[in-house]
Design an enzyme around this catalytic site. Structure first.
Site, PDB file in Angstrom:
ATOM      1  N   ASP A  13      16.006  24.426  59.571  1.00 21.55           N
ATOM      2  CA  ASP A  13      17.262  23.686  59.714  1.00 21.55           C
ATOM      3  C   ASP A  13      18.048  24.099  60.951  1.00 21.55           C
ATOM      4  O   ASP A  13      18.805  23.299  61.495  1.00 21.55           O
ATOM      5  CB  ASP A  13      18.133  23.900  58.471  1.00 21.55           C
ATOM      6  CG  ASP A  13      17.536  23.250  57.232  1.00 21.55           C
ATOM      7  OD1 ASP A  13      16.997  22.135  57.360  1.00 21.55           O
ATOM      8  OD2 ASP A  13      17.596  23.858  56.151  1.00 21.55           O
ATOM      9  N   PRO A  25      17.271  19.043  65.072  1.00 19.81           N
ATOM     10  CA  PRO A  25      17.246  17.597  64.819  1.00 19.81           C
ATOM     11  C   PRO A  25      16.667  17.296  63.436  1.00 19.81           C
ATOM     12  O   PRO A  25      15.756  17.984  62.967  1.00 19.81           O
ATOM     13  CB  PRO A  25      16.345  17.057  65.934  1.00 19.81           C
ATOM     14  CG  PRO A  25      15.538  18.223  66.386  1.00 19.81           C
ATOM     15  CD  PRO A  25      16.404  19.415  66.203  1.00 19.81           C
ATOM     16  N   ASP A  26      17.207  16.288  62.791  1.00 19.41           N
ATOM     17  CA  ASP A  26      16.732  15.858  61.473  1.00 19.41           C
ATOM     18  C   ASP A  26      15.641  14.810  61.698  1.00 19.41           C
ATOM     19  O   ASP A  26      15.931  13.629  61.909  1.00 19.41           O
ATOM     20  CB  ASP A  26      17.896  15.278  60.671  1.00 19.41           C
ATOM     21  CG  ASP A  26      17.538  15.019  59.220  1.00 19.41           C
ATOM     22  OD1 ASP A  26      16.371  14.656  58.958  1.00 19.41           O
ATOM     23  OD2 ASP A  26      18.410  15.177  58.350  1.00 19.41           O
ATOM     24  N   LYS A  32      18.808  13.325  48.507  1.00 18.10           N
ATOM     25  CA  LYS A  32      18.225  13.435  49.846  1.00 18.10           C
ATOM     26  C   LYS A  32      17.601  12.114  50.274  1.00 18.10           C
ATOM     27  O   LYS A  32      17.725  11.703  51.437  1.00 18.10           O
ATOM     28  CB  LYS A  32      17.184  14.552  49.872  1.00 18.10           C
ATOM     29  CG  LYS A  32      16.531  14.753  51.231  1.00 18.10           C
ATOM     30  CD  LYS A  32      15.583  15.948  51.227  1.00 18.10           C
ATOM     31  CE  LYS A  32      14.976  16.169  52.603  1.00 18.10           C
ATOM     32  NZ  LYS A  32      14.100  17.369  52.651  1.00 18.10           N
ATOM     33  N   ASN A  58       9.661  29.929  57.789  1.00 14.97           N
ATOM     34  CA  ASN A  58       9.658  29.916  56.328  1.00 14.97           C
ATOM     35  C   ASN A  58       8.236  30.164  55.842  1.00 14.97           C
ATOM     36  O   ASN A  58       7.321  30.367  56.640  1.00 14.97           O
ATOM     37  CB  ASN A  58      10.219  28.594  55.790  1.00 14.97           C
ATOM     38  CG  ASN A  58       9.468  27.395  56.343  1.00 14.97           C
ATOM     39  OD1 ASN A  58       8.265  27.270  56.153  1.00 14.97           O
ATOM     40  ND2 ASN A  58      10.179  26.508  57.041  1.00 14.97           N
ATOM     41  N   PHE A  82       9.730  14.971  52.158  1.00 11.23           N
ATOM     42  CA  PHE A  82       9.482  16.038  51.190  1.00 11.23           C
ATOM     43  C   PHE A  82      10.766  16.812  50.962  1.00 11.23           C
ATOM     44  O   PHE A  82      11.593  16.951  51.871  1.00 11.23           O
ATOM     45  CB  PHE A  82       8.383  16.980  51.678  1.00 11.23           C
ATOM     46  CG  PHE A  82       6.992  16.528  51.309  1.00 11.23           C
ATOM     47  CD1 PHE A  82       6.217  17.263  50.438  1.00 11.23           C
ATOM     48  CD2 PHE A  82       6.468  15.355  51.825  1.00 11.23           C
ATOM     49  CE1 PHE A  82       4.947  16.852  50.084  1.00 11.23           C
ATOM     50  CE2 PHE A  82       5.191  14.925  51.488  1.00 11.23           C
ATOM     51  CZ  PHE A  82       4.432  15.681  50.605  1.00 11.23           C
ATOM     52  N   LYS A 136      18.869  10.478  53.691  1.00  8.19           N
ATOM     53  CA  LYS A 136      17.974  10.392  54.851  1.00  8.19           C
ATOM     54  C   LYS A 136      17.579   8.955  55.179  1.00  8.19           C
ATOM     55  O   LYS A 136      17.193   8.650  56.310  1.00  8.19           O
ATOM     56  CB  LYS A 136      16.700  11.201  54.595  1.00  8.19           C
ATOM     57  CG  LYS A 136      16.945  12.661  54.242  1.00  8.19           C
ATOM     58  CD  LYS A 136      17.418  13.462  55.429  1.00  8.19           C
ATOM     59  CE  LYS A 136      17.494  14.937  55.065  1.00  8.19           C
ATOM     60  NZ  LYS A 136      17.939  15.781  56.181  1.00  8.19           N
TER      61      LYS A 136
END
Length: 397
Positions: free
Chosen positions: A276, A304-305, A337, A208, A323, A341
């Site tokens: 992602d 993985p998150d 979020k 990105n 963020f 999370k």
């Protein structure tokens, strides 16, 4: 607070050099000893005799002084002080510092020192606003150089605007702050930054537009408040700050492993723009187009998150900051979020192309906490970082 402290004062060549004499007097009154270093240009504005008289110390001027250099004087000078102060820091001196030049005594001292450096910029408003000066300032701040000022007002040249060197009393206050331990002394903070690169083949990858500038600025701001910082960065455009423990990674999987290895921590700031998805079977050699023009088929797996893993894990820091880079409904998406999370705060921003924020030098964020949403004005990423670091220090107090 300054009793017994040794200040190496480098005086640059500008009309504001006269203020360095008052600064010397105030530092000595506060109990510090001051060793003055004059550049050749500084001698056009103040005399070595006046600087020496006020400091009650020898003035150093020449890199190639036979007596001083017989004892490696520039090395000893650069390391004997508790803090190196540059006042005034001219555009020329800032450019030398940012470029790593060492062609006179002042610039050589700045390259050789192992102590923190504080600069007080002073120059014409047009010079201060020049893109080269802004680039040099960003580089210096990324390297851990502390900055006080400049102030806004009427210049000696008759123009008005930012560029006046801060008042000596303000510089003394900045010196006292630099020599204090800071509110995060003894705290360990983990910061992730930059993008991740997920390989398709040995020459292609998914990524990105994150530059890593905001995460880098946050790590520097936390360091400046006394924290021990573990800085885990993907392949960012900007170099990591000095004075932090740096771990470089490429992929999301590598970043998670590095984060878990760095725990435990008192706080975690997850500013990295993690991809992602990753390609499940990255090619081991460069993929080629075939004669028929058949498009390659790629299969993806979810990465993985990292934020959720740490927020819900057994080594969760006391404060977890995530963020959210959004292009629409920023506050709503970021609020959701935070709950999803399991983190404490979310720093949300609008990264739609029209804002110029992703990859740019400024940011405009909304801080999402359990108490609600707090909009911050658009400002330099270094200023955002300083404000966030101060809030983290308050939360951990």
């Amino acid at each position: 607070m300054l009793a017994g402290k040794r200040i190496l004062l480098i005086i640059g060549g500008g009309i504001a050099a006269y203020k360095a004499l008052d600064l010397t007097r105030q530092l000595r009154r506060a109990g510090a000893s001051v060793t003055p270093v004059l550049t050749r240009a500084a001698e056009e504005f103040v005399t070595p005799l006046s600087a020496s008289a006020l400091a009650a110390e020898k003035v150093y001027r020449d890199l190639f002084d036979l007596t001083d250099e017989a004892e490696m004087g520039h090395i000893e000078l650069s390391r004997a002080a508790n803090l190196v102060v540059v006042a005034p820091a001219t555009a020329d001196l800032m450019g030398k510092m940012a470029g790593g030049l060492a062609n006179d005594l002042a610039s050589t001292l700045l390259m050789a020192t192992d102590k923190r450096v504080l600069i007080a910029p002073a120059m014409n408003v047009r010079m201060w606003d020049h893109p080269a000066t802004r680039r040099n300032l960003a580089t210096l701040q990324g390297d851990g150089v502390l900055v006080v000022g400049p102030d806004e007002g009427e210049m000696a040249c008759g123009e008005f605007g930012p560029g006046r060197m801060s008042a000596p009393e303000d510089i003394v206050a900045a010196i006292e702050a630099a020599l204090s331990e800071g509110p995060l002394a003894g705290r360990h903070v983990l910061v992730t930054s930059g993008p991740t690169h997920e390989p398709i083949d040995p020459v292609r990858y998914i990524a990105n537009r994150s530059s890593g500038a905001q995460g880098t600025a946050i790590a520097a701001a936390l360091r400046d408040l006394g924290a021990r910082v573990s800085f885990i960065t993907g392949p960012a455009d900007v170099p990591p700050p000095a004075g932090v423990a740096v771990t470089r990674v490429q992929t999301a999987v590598e970043m998670l492993a590095a984060v878990e290895a760095a725990l435990p921590a008192d706080a975690g700031v997850f500013a990295a723009a993690v991809a992602d998805w990753r390609v499940t079977e990255a090619a081991t050699s460069k993929m080629k187009k075939d004669a028929a023009g058949t498009l390659p088929s790629l299969s993806f797996a979810e990465n993985p998150d990292i934020l959720a893993t740490v927020s819900k894990g057994p080594q969760r820091p006391a404060l977890v900051v995530g963020f959210a880079a959004e292009t629409d409904d920023v506050t709503a998406h970021a609020t959701a979020k935070r709950l999803r999370k399991g983190c404490d705060w979310i720093v949300a921003n609008d990264v739609s192309p029209a804002t110029g924020i992703m990859g740019g030098t400024e940011n405009a964020v909304t801080l999402i906490t359990a108490a609600g949403a707090e909009d911050w004005p658009r400002m330099d990423k270094a200023q955002v970082a300083a404000k966030l670091a101060a809030r983290i220090a308050e939360a951990l107090a």
